[in-house]
Design a protein around this motif. Sequence first.
Motif, PDB file in Angstrom:
ATOM      1  N   GLU A 319      32.491  39.208  19.858  1.00 30.62           N
ATOM      2  CA  GLU A 319      31.541  38.855  20.479  1.00 30.62           C
ATOM      3  C   GLU A 319      31.208  37.473  20.328  1.00 30.62           C
ATOM      4  O   GLU A 319      31.760  36.744  19.536  1.00 30.62           O
ATOM      5  N   SER A 320      30.610  36.783  21.276  1.00 31.39           N
ATOM      6  CA  SER A 320      30.327  35.381  21.238  1.00 31.39           C
ATOM      7  C   SER A 320      31.438  34.480  21.580  1.00 31.39           C
ATOM      8  O   SER A 320      32.636  35.008  21.837  1.00 31.39           O
ATOM      9  N   LYS A 322      32.788  31.603  19.998  1.00 31.00           N
ATOM     10  CA  LYS A 322      33.119  30.966  18.673  1.00 31.00           C
ATOM     11  C   LYS A 322      34.384  31.600  17.867  1.00 31.00           C
ATOM     12  O   LYS A 322      34.524  32.641  17.476  1.00 31.00           O
ATOM     13  N   TYR A 376      31.534  31.106   9.244  1.00 34.28           N
ATOM     14  CA  TYR A 376      30.937  30.111   9.004  1.00 34.28           C
ATOM     15  C   TYR A 376      30.700  28.953  10.059  1.00 34.28           C
ATOM     16  O   TYR A 376      31.895  28.592  10.628  1.00 34.28           O
ATOM     17  N   LEU A 377      29.502  28.413  10.653  1.00 38.79           N
ATOM     18  CA  LEU A 377      29.759  27.594  11.795  1.00 38.79           C
ATOM     19  C   LEU A 377      28.998  26.262  11.198  1.00 38.79           C
ATOM     20  O   LEU A 377      27.984  26.407  10.519  1.00 38.79           O
ATOM     21  N   ARG A 379      26.845  23.379  12.345  1.00 38.44           N
ATOM     22  CA  ARG A 379      26.227  22.758  13.607  1.00 38.44           C
ATOM     23  C   ARG A 379      25.507  21.592  13.107  1.00 38.44           C
ATOM     24  O   ARG A 379      24.609  21.577  12.275  1.00 38.44           O
ATOM     25  N   ARG A 385      25.819  31.143   8.653  1.00 39.09           N
ATOM     26  CA  ARG A 385      26.566  32.133   8.648  1.00 39.09           C
ATOM     27  C   ARG A 385      26.298  33.149   9.613  1.00 39.09           C
ATOM     28  O   ARG A 385      25.296  33.395  10.000  1.00 39.09           O
ATOM     29  N   ARG A 386      27.334  33.571  10.364  1.00 38.58           N
ATOM     30  CA  ARG A 386      27.241  34.695  11.211  1.00 38.58           C
ATOM     31  C   ARG A 386      27.916  35.725  11.116  1.00 38.58           C
ATOM     32  O   ARG A 386      28.952  35.647  10.625  1.00 38.58           O
ATOM     33  N   VAL A 387      27.187  37.098  11.434  1.00 37.05           N
ATOM     34  CA  VAL A 387      28.082  38.222  11.243  1.00 37.05           C
ATOM     35  C   VAL A 387      28.241  38.726  12.846  1.00 37.05           C
ATOM     36  O   VAL A 387      27.403  39.176  13.498  1.00 37.05           O
ATOM     37  N   LEU A 388      29.618  38.913  13.023  1.00 40.15           N
ATOM     38  CA  LEU A 388      29.682  39.065  14.490  1.00 40.15           C
ATOM     39  C   LEU A 388      30.472  40.342  14.700  1.00 40.15           C
ATOM     40  O   LEU A 388      31.248  40.723  13.828  1.00 40.15           O
ATOM     41  N   GLU A 389      30.226  41.215  15.858  1.00 41.22           N
ATOM     42  CA  GLU A 389      30.769  42.480  16.107  1.00 41.22           C
ATOM     43  C   GLU A 389      32.223  42.286  16.577  1.00 41.22           C
ATOM     44  O   GLU A 389      32.371  41.341  17.433  1.00 41.22           O
TER      45      GLU A 389
ATOM     46  N   MET B 584      22.619  36.851   5.896  1.00 46.58           N
ATOM     47  CA  MET B 584      21.218  35.959   5.802  1.00 46.58           C
ATOM     48  C   MET B 584      20.721  36.124   7.429  1.00 46.58           C
ATOM     49  O   MET B 584      19.594  36.076   7.470  1.00 46.58           O
ATOM     50  N   SER B 585      21.662  36.015   8.279  1.00 42.73           N
ATOM     51  CA  SER B 585      21.219  36.065   9.627  1.00 42.73           C
ATOM     52  C   SER B 585      21.250  37.125  10.176  1.00 42.73           C
ATOM     53  O   SER B 585      21.923  38.217   9.916  1.00 42.73           O
ATOM     54  N   VAL B 586      20.730  37.307  11.196  1.00 46.82           N
ATOM     55  CA  VAL B 586      20.627  38.421  12.297  1.00 46.82           C
ATOM     56  C   VAL B 586      21.992  38.697  12.614  1.00 46.82           C
ATOM     57  O   VAL B 586      22.824  37.901  13.287  1.00 46.82           O
ATOM     58  N   ALA B 587      22.799  39.746  12.384  1.00 48.48           N
ATOM     59  CA  ALA B 587      24.036  40.031  12.662  1.00 48.48           C
ATOM     60  C   ALA B 587      24.252  40.041  14.286  1.00 48.48           C
ATOM     61  O   ALA B 587      23.175  40.738  14.926  1.00 48.48           O
ATOM     62  N   GLY B 588      25.111  39.502  14.865  1.00 49.73           N
ATOM     63  CA  GLY B 588      25.391  39.656  16.379  1.00 49.73           C
ATOM     64  C   GLY B 588      24.650  38.512  17.063  1.00 49.73           C
ATOM     65  O   GLY B 588      24.842  38.421  18.148  1.00 49.73           O
ATOM     66  N   ALA B 590      23.990  35.581  18.816  1.00 43.47           N
ATOM     67  CA  ALA B 590      24.921  34.554  19.390  1.00 43.47           C
ATOM     68  C   ALA B 590      24.704  33.127  18.859  1.00 43.47           C
ATOM     69  O   ALA B 590      23.712  32.745  18.894  1.00 43.47           O
ATOM     70  N   PRO B 591      25.899  32.511  18.403  1.00 46.07           N
ATOM     71  CA  PRO B 591      25.669  31.473  18.021  1.00 46.07           C
ATOM     72  C   PRO B 591      25.572  30.302  19.103  1.00 46.07           C
ATOM     73  O   PRO B 591      25.842  30.420  20.253  1.00 46.07           O
TER      74      PRO B 591
END
Lengths: 411, 591
Positions: A319-320, A322, A376-377, A379, A385-389, B584-588, B590-591
Amino acid sequence: MMMRLSPKPALVKPAPDHFKQLLQESPFAKRAMPLCRTRDVMNWNGFALVNVYSTVEEEYFAIRNRSSVFDLAPMMKYRISGKDAEAYCNRLVTRDVRKQKPGRVSYVVWCDEAGMVIDDGTLFRFSATEFRLCSQERQIDWLLDCALGYDVTISDVSESIMALTLQGPTSASLLKLCGFKGVENIKPFEIKDWKIGKLAVTVSRTGFTADLGYELWVDAGDAIALWDLLFEHGQGRGLVPIGNEALNMARIEAGLLLPGIDFISSMANVRMGFCRSPYELGLDFTVDLAKPHFNGRAALVAEKQNETSRSKLIGLEIESNKPVNDSIVYSDESCQTEIGFVTSAIWSPTCKRNIAIAQINAPYYGTLTQFWVELYLKRELTWQRRVLEAWPVERPFFAHPRRRQTPAGDY
Amino acid sequence: MVNKTQSRDARNSRDSGAVKKQQSVQQTSSHRYDVVVIGSGHNGLVTASYLARAGLDVLVVEKNDYIGGAAVSRNLYKDFTYSNCSYVCSLLRPEIMRDLELPHHGLQVIPYEGGAVLMPGKQFLGSSNNHEIQRREFAKFSIRDSEAYDRLSRDVIRQCKFIKPLLLRTPPDPTSFKPRDLTELLYLGQKLHRLGEKQMHETMRFWTMSVSDFLDEYFESDLIKAMYAGSAIIGTALGPKSPGTAYVMLHHFMGDVDGAVGAWGFARGGMGSVTKALASSFRAAGGEIRTGDGVAQIRIKGGKAVGVVLESGEEIKAKRVISGADVRRTFTGMCDPSDLPAEFLQQVQNYKARGSSGKLNIALDGLPEFSALPKGSPFVTGDMHIRDSMESLERAYDDWKNGSWSEAPYVDMLIPSQIDPTMTADGKHYMTVFVQYCPYKLAAGEWTDARRKAFGDTVINAIAKHSPNFKSLILHAEVRTPWDIEREVGLTEGNIFQGELTMDQLLFNRPIPGYAQYHTPIDNLYLCGSTTHPGGGVMGAPGANAARTVLGDIGKLSRSLGQPSYRSLFYKSHGRTAKPIKAMSVAGSAP
């Protein structure tokens, strides 16, 4: 009885002051380097190769929309000839070379005794007794090791044969403009020779982009003539020279692998257990267990029978938008269980999908349909930190039907 | 006596601005040190520094007027600085440099870029840190070898990865059932197991085979083999065809300069900078060094070491004695045989420490030209070797076996003053020349000045064959034979590793089976030199391991645990599977 030894390859003596030049110049450099406006150059096999000519966007879209040309000078090319050439190649690679007819190219993988991949490449068959193996990494040491007992001569022709890869929807029509009569009729993975004036060119319908494209092979002395021929007729078809970065985007979309990026060659592997088998790389289609003995066969038979693959390289969509380069993959959103990592990733501008090639450990590949990727982004200097599906998808991510259509049209 | 002490004191304060315990110098003989260390070589000083940092009252005694053992910088001619003995640096453990704050105390190791093998007929084989330059140089002789060298590097790095973690560990006693030994054996076993079956075989072969056989499996060019074989015979009384030499090559690859495996460099200011920095670190921790008075005897009472008697007759009491000297010198030179088990003493006597190397230190009026090497090439900045084939290396060894120096010696020469501006005045150069082979005892008789000169001339002539202006540039040359090295440094027979690095004298067999854990048959007497695991080279690992053993014996180890200065003394595993922090952040999102 002494086994037959392959003749020693001829020496290519470097200039006495070669140490002044850290990177070699490609024979196309005289034309290519002045067009490189970014001065962004990379090292491939000791050659200085353009990374970006102008902008990655322009170059990438030339591959998918017009015609692009990429310098293949640093690619390793080995001539394998002799009475036993077929038998030699058949023992070397995992595919059945006996089925490959003269005038055809095939994508091959070669393994060590443990069934671990040494490298992948393309095998050209010119006749019953003559082959050419092209690979990204240097292989002469291994090729000669394998030649013991065979009536073959193996020579490194990397510096005497040069190639450009011409890829893109207008590539066939561009070649026609250049005088390659009937080029639209050659099939994917077919080889044919042309004579354009004095220039002898071997054309193969191969490439790294999962799109319409050709590779053009000439003697090193004719390199500039080939370049000039293409650019003389190129304008009407939007010909653009492309660097490594743009090509890399296209190859990820095509789902193709690179040694040193997506897998580590067992010849370069230091840490035990980090190299991979063709099955683990998802290259099952290149392995023919039905043919007689070949390097790594016993190990691959065992792996197949006992289902002992330790991991699998799979396609992921995330997803997203990046790209998830270098990310670790987890089975759970809380990132408690590491199950693999991403080897290549881009935002695909053509598919409008966030795609990646990832190594997923057993038993998670094939069973799990939902993955989590840690990213890790940066900005405005702040790391987040992002956790993406992510979810598994088919490779190639992009494959245009025109890549196979024969005769090739003027797309 | 008093004068001597004062002059020593003056010397000490001259070469160090660090904190010093003034009172301890004037102490009476009734003072009892916690530890007295014999010899101020790099290992002795490493042990001493760790112990001083643990709060112990430590004295280092040195027989020479200067400190350093075989890691010294000396001015023997005008303002030229010579690295008299050891001459390049790579193996010194970065953990030790960090723990003992050696960079803060002035130590800098600077890598060099290239090197060359010089052959007859203006041919040469260059070496370079740059992979492409190196490949092209190899390709001059064999295309196959130019790629095979990647395979060799891979296999050597694999072996190094196996051995390196063992450097800063005490080897297990395979016959013991103590928990520590069993744990260590298990660790060794696990590491072996992790290599995989095929690699395990490779390791076993590597440790026992000859470098000649080993290199045959990679290269076809004899010259390229000869280039690699050099590091397998350095300091070793074996030829390239002798079993066991493959390991010696590995030993030389084990080091690194800032993570570049196998890279070598110069210590800025010569190798004496290593021991100067160690001495400074030691003194800053409250340690004391006495020079110019060596140990005549180790005092043993009731099976326990209780101090030392100096050559001047002065007696120094100490709870523990640690010898930085090799096992033969320690037990056959400083102990009363009646204090030692006969069998042990016999084993010590049989311990192989055979002198096989000589050394020339040469002051030059300018940079010599080497006719083979192209002008401006990086090959001249590093180690230049003279040799032409494996056969000639083996023949050079034959000369040694016959009791004479090699007629066509293997020469390893460097001109550090090209890179290190502190070694000489502008325009002048210092050349260090390591020579293999040179015997400790000559078949013709004793070493005399005339024979020493003849040996030096052999080497100088060998170099002059490749450098026409070399001889005319020589201002001064110091010629050192194994016999000189023994007399001056104290290394038995002048063996630079304090004993051969062969499998029968490595790991749990080093130096003597059953005494591989820095202990000796005498209570409170320890060994800390290169004579112990993991062996020679300016590595410091034996010294650090010995310090850990001593601290463990006196129960100070656990107290030091967790202090940054002792980090390297404790086995650690690099956390590979570090648990990631919770999201730490909400999974998923959108960045």
